[in-house]
Design an enzyme around this catalytic site. Structure first.
Site, mmCIF file in Angstrom:
data_model
loop_
_atom_site.group_PDB
_atom_site.id
_atom_site.type_symbol
_atom_site.label_atom_id
_atom_site.label_comp_id
_atom_site.label_asym_id
_atom_site.label_seq_id
_atom_site.Cartn_x
_atom_site.Cartn_y
_atom_site.Cartn_z
ATOM 1 N N HIS A 33 -16.422 3.911 -5.973
ATOM 2 C CA HIS A 33 -15.573 5.102 -5.753
ATOM 3 C C HIS A 33 -13.962 4.295 -6.888
ATOM 4 C CE1 HIS A 33 -14.101 7.771 -3.350
ATOM 5 N NE2 HIS A 33 -12.983 7.006 -3.638
ATOM 6 N N GLU A 34 -14.232 3.456 -6.984
ATOM 7 C CA GLU A 34 -12.271 3.124 -7.502
ATOM 8 C C GLU A 34 -12.151 2.769 -8.928
ATOM 9 O OE1 GLU A 34 -10.287 3.061 -4.846
ATOM 10 O OE2 GLU A 34 -11.477 2.971 -3.217
ATOM 11 N N HIS A 54 -11.700 6.402 -9.970
ATOM 12 C CA HIS A 54 -10.343 6.915 -9.762
ATOM 13 C C HIS A 54 -10.177 6.257 -11.198
ATOM 14 C CE1 HIS A 54 -9.373 8.409 -6.298
ATOM 15 N NE2 HIS A 54 -9.980 7.728 -5.541
ATOM 16 N N GLN A 93 1.130 -1.446 -0.344
ATOM 17 C CA GLN A 93 -0.256 -0.099 -0.134
ATOM 18 C C GLN A 93 0.885 1.378 -0.065
ATOM 19 O OE1 GLN A 93 -3.311 0.449 -0.269
ATOM 20 N NE2 GLN A 93 -3.377 2.673 0.058
ATOM 21 N N ILE A 119 -8.360 0.991 8.464
ATOM 22 C CA ILE A 119 -8.672 1.852 9.370
ATOM 23 C C ILE A 119 -9.793 2.983 9.679
ATOM 24 C CG2 ILE A 119 -6.801 4.483 9.859
ATOM 25 C CD1 ILE A 119 -4.770 3.698 8.255
ATOM 26 N N LYS A 120 -10.544 2.782 8.779
ATOM 27 C CA LYS A 120 -11.659 3.999 8.625
ATOM 28 C C LYS A 120 -12.277 3.028 9.772
ATOM 29 C CE LYS A 120 -16.073 3.929 6.432
ATOM 30 N NZ LYS A 120 -16.782 3.615 5.353
ATOM 31 N N GLN A 142 0.259 4.687 -1.254
ATOM 32 C CA GLN A 142 -0.288 6.226 -0.272
ATOM 33 C C GLN A 142 0.124 6.332 0.495
ATOM 34 O OE1 GLN A 142 -4.249 6.904 -1.441
ATOM 35 N NE2 GLN A 142 -4.029 8.749 -1.892
ATOM 36 N N GLU A 190 -9.701 13.053 -4.782
ATOM 37 C CA GLU A 190 -11.041 12.418 -4.237
ATOM 38 C C GLU A 190 -12.425 12.731 -4.234
ATOM 39 O OE1 GLU A 190 -10.606 9.485 -2.970
ATOM 40 O OE2 GLU A 190 -8.622 9.543 -3.016
ATOM 41 N N TYR A 229 -12.265 14.005 0.391
ATOM 42 C CA TYR A 229 -13.428 13.796 -0.293
ATOM 43 C C TYR A 229 -14.908 14.087 0.343
ATOM 44 C CZ TYR A 229 -10.719 9.072 0.390
ATOM 45 O OH TYR A 229 -9.803 8.452 0.342
ATOM 46 N N GLU A 231 -7.068 2.539 -5.273
ATOM 47 C CA GLU A 231 -7.456 2.312 -6.965
ATOM 48 C C GLU A 231 -5.979 1.977 -7.748
ATOM 49 O OE1 GLU A 231 -6.869 6.699 -5.473
ATOM 50 O OE2 GLU A 231 -7.523 5.288 -4.744
#
Length: 646
Positions: free
Chosen positions: A328-329, A332, A166, A601-602, A168, A351, A416, A304
């Site tokens: 959403h992805e 992107h 990952q 994480i969210k 980003q 975003e 976002y 994405e």
């Protein structure tokens, strides 16, 4: 040659004078003007990567990646005598230029060491503007902040180890030496060697696989090619016991074989999602679209990466209610991957635009109310994040000052949702049809480029003046870019998202509060027919009013809806943070179980925050210690910031 022997050989060459001793200073972008990205230590205005080639081996025993990174770089000016690259926790063994010269190099540690290190490569001859130069760097990556190495027991199939990355925002530099910034886009090729029967995918097209044998073991070399330039943060690797299932003419699902049937069924409409976003924008340039459903420790809802979107299994709940993440992805592919923010201060360009495309597509596929309710849920998450930062925090603007800090410190739902609301406001001024026309022109104009909001604003103003000549001045005067972009806090305009059901949802929650746990509202069964997002609004209302009731209210709600045992993690994290805030302590064992089921994480960060906010920091610390080997390094970092305030 065995990997260890090769490393030893290279270390000997390093000790003969290739490596200059470290010093406690660094040369970054200091002294240069108009640097487009504060989060890179590369001299990106001097030289720019146009292509890179990776020749690497993934070693699961040592949890490391070893090999060569060859950068093809175009000189932006003459007279440059050194190249600076971004690295983090990399061992650099050798640097060779295209003539075969072994180059001296050094790496310095910025203080504080936020972005890793700066690798300085000293050239034999100064650059000549416009020329292409190739540099091959032999290196090893271990303890990479981008990498999550899972044991077989941590996977669903439990037969092979597993790796995913990952990158980003600033973590690709821990996988290989890069100009690690969204300002730079490059095509790439790669050959990745891995022991059989592990399968490898990258964010590129697979061109071939070749079986080889060495040291009495069977290996496969997977070859990849990306002819469309990408930013480093969407470079990615997944390796393990994974299979691919084609579900549409352009779409596929990748996962461990134990789950592929379930995931493919849940994502059976992937082609519809892709077609819908494409019809709303411009033709899809990437060819195929593949989504990897990762193990539960994956820290994001989705990522994405071109040709290889990553997604959390938390989006797969059996009724397709969580797959809006896939929309959403997919979006992107146009806003983020095709047109990219120039730096992390302008993340909303990625975003906010993508949220707008997602919800416009949702309106087409599922109805306008679906998108409006989703926007309400999104607004709630934005307000929560603003409250956590403080309404006057720099991080609540769409142009946060992040110089000298990790971009992830400012990461939240704000780019976002505030970005989305800015576009909705523009839509209210110029109309939906003209905004759609603008989006198509914008993506076409800036295809494969990276931009900031000043360039975006200039293009928008030009577009309006051309397409609305009679009233352009009046329209443009209504859009206060400076306030929307640069001012902290809530959006300057309250867009008042509303549907007929929203008052009923909030009224039901308020009825439970009014009854104080002594009974259920007469219409309590209506909750069972709510959509996922409507249930989230109900739970948000409870969270926002925790000062008005005690645990008896939650006990009654739990008796009616059994939320503690919900199989939908979007419900679970919202419910559990509220139970912590109110003191509904009998569900503690379920909270502990939940924190070990997902690394998203969210979902886990708000639960840890609730423990800290209620004075239970030690409990939060204990859970982090218990699960830190399961969580991705980025999740551990995020939770540590919650617990320790740094």
């Amino acid at each position: 040659m065995k990997l260890q022997i090769l490393i030893a050989t290279l270390l000997i060459s390093t000790l003969t004078g290739v490596l200059i001793s470290k010093k406690q200073y660094f040369i970054g972008n200091q002294g240069e003007s108009n640097i487009p990205d504060d989060s890179t230590l590369s001299n990106i205005l001097d030289v720019q990567t146009k292509h890179f080639h990776l020749e690497i081996e993934i070693d699961f025993e040592s949890k490391s990646i070893f090999g060569n990174q060859t950068l093809s770089m175009v000189a932006q000016k003459s007279g440059v005598k050194q190249i600076n690259l971004d690295v983090s926790n990399l061992q650099i063994y050798k640097v060779v230029d295209q003539e075969g010269n072994i180059l001296n190099f050094n790496y310095f540690n910025p203080i504080p060491n936020i972005f890793g290190e700066q690798l300085q490569i000293f050239l034999k001859n100064p650059t000549i503007e416009g020329r292409v130069y190739n540099y091959t760097i032999t290196y090893k990556s271990e303890n990479a902040s981008a990498s999550s190495w899972l044991t077989p027991k941590q996977t669903s199939s439990q037969v092979l180890p597993y790796l995913y990355t990952q990158c980003q925002s600033v973590y690709c530099r821990s996988l290989a030496p890069f100009q690690d910034t969204p300002f730079i886009k490059a095509t790439y090729t790669a050959n990745v060697t891995v022991v059989d029967p592990i399968v490898v995918y990258l964010s590129a097209n697979v061109t071939q696989s070749t079986q080889v044998q060495k040291d009495n073991q069977n290996y496969t070399i997977y070859s990849f090619r990306s002819d469309i330039p990408i930013a480093s943060y969407v470079f990615t690797i997944v390796a393990g016991n994974v299979v691919e299932r084609k579900i549409g003419r352009r779409t596929s699902v990748i996962s461990e074989p134990t789950n592929i049937d379930f995931y493919a069924q849940e994502l059976s409409d992937l082609e519809l999602y892709l077609d819908t976003v494409e019809n709303y924008t411009i033709p899809y340039i990437w060819g195929s679209y593949k989504i990897v459903i990762q193990p539960p420790s994956f820290p994001m809802g989705g990522m994405e990466n071109p040709l290889l979107t990553f997604a959390s299994p938390s989006i797969i709940v059996g009724d397709k209610s969580g797959v809006s993440v896939a929309v959403h992805e997919i979006a992107h592919s146009w806003t983020g991957n095709q047109v990219t923010c120039k730096n992390w201060r302008n993340l909303w360009i990625n975003e906010g635009f993508t949220m707008y495309l997602e919800r416009q597509s949702d309106s087409i596929m599922f109805g306008k109310d679906y998108a409006v309710v989703d926007a309400i849920v999104g607004n709630d998450t934005m307000v929560d994040d603003m409250n956590n930062f403080g309404m006057q925090s720099n991080y609540t603007s769409l142009n946060p000052m992040i110089q000298g800090s990790n971009p992830d410190d400012a990461f939240s739902n704000i780019p976002y949702e505030k970005g989305y609301q800015f576009l909705k406001y523009i839509e209210s001024v110029i109309g939906q049809d003209l905004l759609q026309q603008f989006l198509r022109s914008y993506i076409s104009e800036y295809s494969l480029k990276s931009i900031d909001y000043e360039e975006l604003q200039a293009f928008f103003n030009k577009f309006i003046k051309i397409n609305r000549q009679r009233d352009a001045k009046k329209l443009l005067s209504q859009i206060d870019w400076d306030t929307w972009i640069n001012q902290p806090g809530m959006p300057p305009v309250n867009l008042k998202f509303q549907t007929d059901t929203i008052p009923l949802i909030k009224s039901l929650a308020q009825s439970y509060i009014d009854l104080q746990g002594k009974g259920s509202p007469a219409n309590y069964k209506e909750f069972l027919d709510f959509s996922l997002n409507e249930k989230c609004i109900f739970l948000q209302y409870l969270f926002d009013h925790t000062s008005e009731y005690d645990s008896q209210v939650l006990i009654k709600i739990d008796q009616d809806y059994n939320l503690t045992n919900s199989s939908n993690q979007e419900i679970s994290w919202r419910w559990f943070r509220t139970t912590i805030m109110v003191g509904y302590n009998s569900v503690q064992d379920k909270i502990e179980q939940f924190l070990g089921l997902t690394g998203r994480i969210k979902m886990i960060k708000p639960v840890y925050q609730a423990f800290v906010q209620t004075g239970q920091k030690q409990i939060a610390q204990n859970y982090l210690v218990q699960y830190q080997d399961f969580y991705h390094p980025l999740a551990v970092q995020a939770i540590n910031r919650v617990i320790n305030g740094n």
